[in-house]
Scaffold this motif. Structure first.
Motif, short mmCIF file in Angstrom:
data_model
loop_
_atom_site.label_atom_id
_atom_site.label_comp_id
_atom_site.label_asym_id
_atom_site.label_seq_id
_atom_site.Cartn_x
_atom_site.Cartn_y
_atom_site.Cartn_z
N TYR A 1 -12.28 6.33 3.43
CA TYR A 1 -11.13 7.22 3.23
C TYR A 1 -9.81 6.56 3.65
O TYR A 1 -8.85 6.57 2.88
N GLN A 2 -9.75 6.01 4.84
CA GLN A 2 -8.50 5.45 5.33
C GLN A 2 -8.01 4.28 4.47
O GLN A 2 -6.82 4.17 4.18
N ARG A 3 -8.92 3.43 4.06
CA ARG A 3 -8.53 2.29 3.21
C ARG A 3 -8.03 2.78 1.86
O ARG A 3 -7.01 2.31 1.34
N LEU A 4 -8.74 3.74 1.27
CA LEU A 4 -8.32 4.29 -0.02
C LEU A 4 -6.98 5.00 0.10
O LEU A 4 -6.11 4.88 -0.77
N LEU A 5 -6.79 5.72 1.21
CA LEU A 5 -5.53 6.41 1.44
C LEU A 5 -4.39 5.42 1.57
O LEU A 5 -3.30 5.64 1.02
N SER A 6 -4.60 4.30 2.26
CA SER A 6 -3.52 3.33 2.42
C SER A 6 -3.17 2.68 1.08
O SER A 6 -2.00 2.40 0.81
N VAL A 7 -4.15 2.47 0.21
CA VAL A 7 -3.86 1.94 -1.13
C VAL A 7 -3.03 2.96 -1.92
O VAL A 7 -2.01 2.61 -2.53
N ALA A 8 -3.44 4.21 -1.90
CA ALA A 8 -2.72 5.25 -2.62
C ALA A 8 -1.31 5.43 -2.06
O ALA A 8 -0.35 5.59 -2.81
N ARG A 9 -1.19 5.39 -0.75
CA ARG A 9 0.12 5.52 -0.10
C ARG A 9 1.05 4.38 -0.53
O ARG A 9 2.22 4.60 -0.82
N ALA A 10 0.52 3.17 -0.58
CA ALA A 10 1.33 2.02 -0.98
C ALA A 10 1.78 2.14 -2.43
O ALA A 10 2.90 1.76 -2.77
N MET A 11 0.94 2.69 -3.27
CA MET A 11 1.29 2.82 -4.68
C MET A 11 2.23 3.99 -4.95
O MET A 11 3.15 3.87 -5.75
N LEU A 12 1.99 5.11 -4.30
CA LEU A 12 2.76 6.33 -4.60
C LEU A 12 3.96 6.53 -3.69
O LEU A 12 4.84 7.33 -4.00
N GLU B 1 1.04 13.01 -1.75
CA GLU B 1 0.52 12.62 -3.06
C GLU B 1 -0.70 11.71 -2.89
O GLU B 1 -1.70 11.86 -3.59
N ALA B 2 -0.61 10.76 -1.96
CA ALA B 2 -1.71 9.83 -1.72
C ALA B 2 -2.96 10.58 -1.26
O ALA B 2 -4.07 10.34 -1.75
N SER B 3 -2.77 11.50 -0.34
CA SER B 3 -3.89 12.29 0.16
C SER B 3 -4.52 13.12 -0.96
O SER B 3 -5.75 13.22 -1.06
N ASP B 4 -3.68 13.69 -1.82
CA ASP B 4 -4.18 14.47 -2.95
C ASP B 4 -5.04 13.62 -3.89
O ASP B 4 -6.10 14.06 -4.34
N VAL B 5 -4.56 12.40 -4.17
CA VAL B 5 -5.30 11.52 -5.09
C VAL B 5 -6.67 11.18 -4.52
O VAL B 5 -7.68 11.27 -5.21
N VAL B 6 -6.71 10.78 -3.25
CA VAL B 6 -7.99 10.38 -2.64
C VAL B 6 -8.93 11.59 -2.54
O VAL B 6 -10.11 11.50 -2.85
N LEU C 1 -5.96 6.60 -10.70
CA LEU C 1 -5.42 7.95 -10.48
C LEU C 1 -3.96 7.89 -10.04
O LEU C 1 -3.15 8.71 -10.44
N CYS C 2 -3.63 6.90 -9.22
CA CYS C 2 -2.24 6.71 -8.80
C CYS C 2 -1.35 6.35 -9.98
O CYS C 2 -0.23 6.87 -10.12
N ILE C 3 -1.84 5.49 -10.84
CA ILE C 3 -1.08 5.10 -12.03
C ILE C 3 -0.87 6.32 -12.92
O ILE C 3 0.25 6.56 -13.40
N ASP C 4 -1.92 7.10 -13.12
CA ASP C 4 -1.80 8.32 -13.93
C ASP C 4 -0.77 9.28 -13.33
O ASP C 4 0.06 9.84 -14.04
N ARG C 5 -0.83 9.45 -12.03
CA ARG C 5 0.09 10.37 -11.36
C ARG C 5 1.52 9.86 -11.49
O ARG C 5 2.44 10.64 -11.74
N SER C 6 1.73 8.56 -11.36
CA SER C 6 3.08 7.98 -11.48
C SER C 6 3.61 8.16 -12.90
O SER C 6 4.79 8.44 -13.08
N ARG C 7 2.77 7.97 -13.88
CA ARG C 7 3.20 8.11 -15.28
C ARG C 7 3.64 9.53 -15.59
O ARG C 7 4.49 9.75 -16.44
N LYS C 8 3.06 10.49 -14.90
CA LYS C 8 3.37 11.89 -15.18
C LYS C 8 4.65 12.36 -14.49
O LYS C 8 5.14 13.44 -14.80
N MET C 9 5.16 11.55 -13.57
CA MET C 9 6.41 11.93 -12.91
C MET C 9 7.57 11.82 -13.88
O MET C 9 7.59 10.95 -14.74
#
Length: 165
Positions: free
Chosen positions: A16-27, A32-37, A67-75
């Motif tokens: 979880y923490q590693r995935l969250l840090s990747v999502a946080r870095a991207m978003l 938002e990062a927590s939601d994606v993970v 999922l982060c890329i999809d979320r970014s595209r929808k912004m």
């Protein structure tokens, strides 16, 4: 508890923490990062996503990235500009000025671009469509899409970043 649920629980604890840090870095946004993970793990739990044999953590990283890329595209363009500006400046006054300038630019574009140029601009930057997709949707050539976008950017530069003589 089923073996699959147990495996998902172990992955959650271990990754979880590693995935969250990747999502946080991207978003660039904690919520938002927590939601994606969390969404990814919910999809695993309800069976929408299935885990392949081996390399599971890498698979989860790819899912989070997508999922982060999809979320970014929808912004919207406005959300993207505001998010980037709020992260690049620590001074609140500067951030407020930047946000106001971004709003002015978008309002100017909406009011002053020809209807087709505004539509191309929105499809590119709000919807994140590729030139080819815009061309197909609007029934115009990719070259025309390029020309509309080039003209839009030229007008924005002219209005908001005039050359000094």
């Amino acid at each position: 508890m089923s073996a699959q649920k147990k495996e998902i629980e172990q992955l959650y604890i271990g990754c979880y923490q590693r995935l969250l840090s990747v999502a946080r870095a991207m978003l660039k946004d904690e919520d938002e990062a927590s939601d994606v993970v969390s969404d990814m793990f919910a999809r695993l739990a309800d069976g929408s996503l299935t885990l392949p044999e081996g390399h599971t953590e890498n698979y989860l990283l790819v899912i989070v990235r997508n999922l982060c890329i999809d979320r970014s595209r929808k912004m919207t363009v406005r959300e993207r500009i505001e998010r980037r500006m709020s992260l690049s400046e620590s001074d609140q006054t500067t951030m407020d000025n930047d946000r106001e300038r971004a709003r002015e630019m978008i309002d100017y574009a909406e009011k002053n671009f020809p209807k087709q140029t505004w539509r191309v601009f929105k499809l590119r930057f709000d919807d994140g469509l590729l030139y080819r997709e815009i061309a197909e949707r609007m029934g115009i050539s990719e070259v025309t899409v390029y020309k509309h976008l080039a003209e839009a950017l030229r007008k924005l530069k002219e209005k908001f970043n005039p050359t000094r003589r």
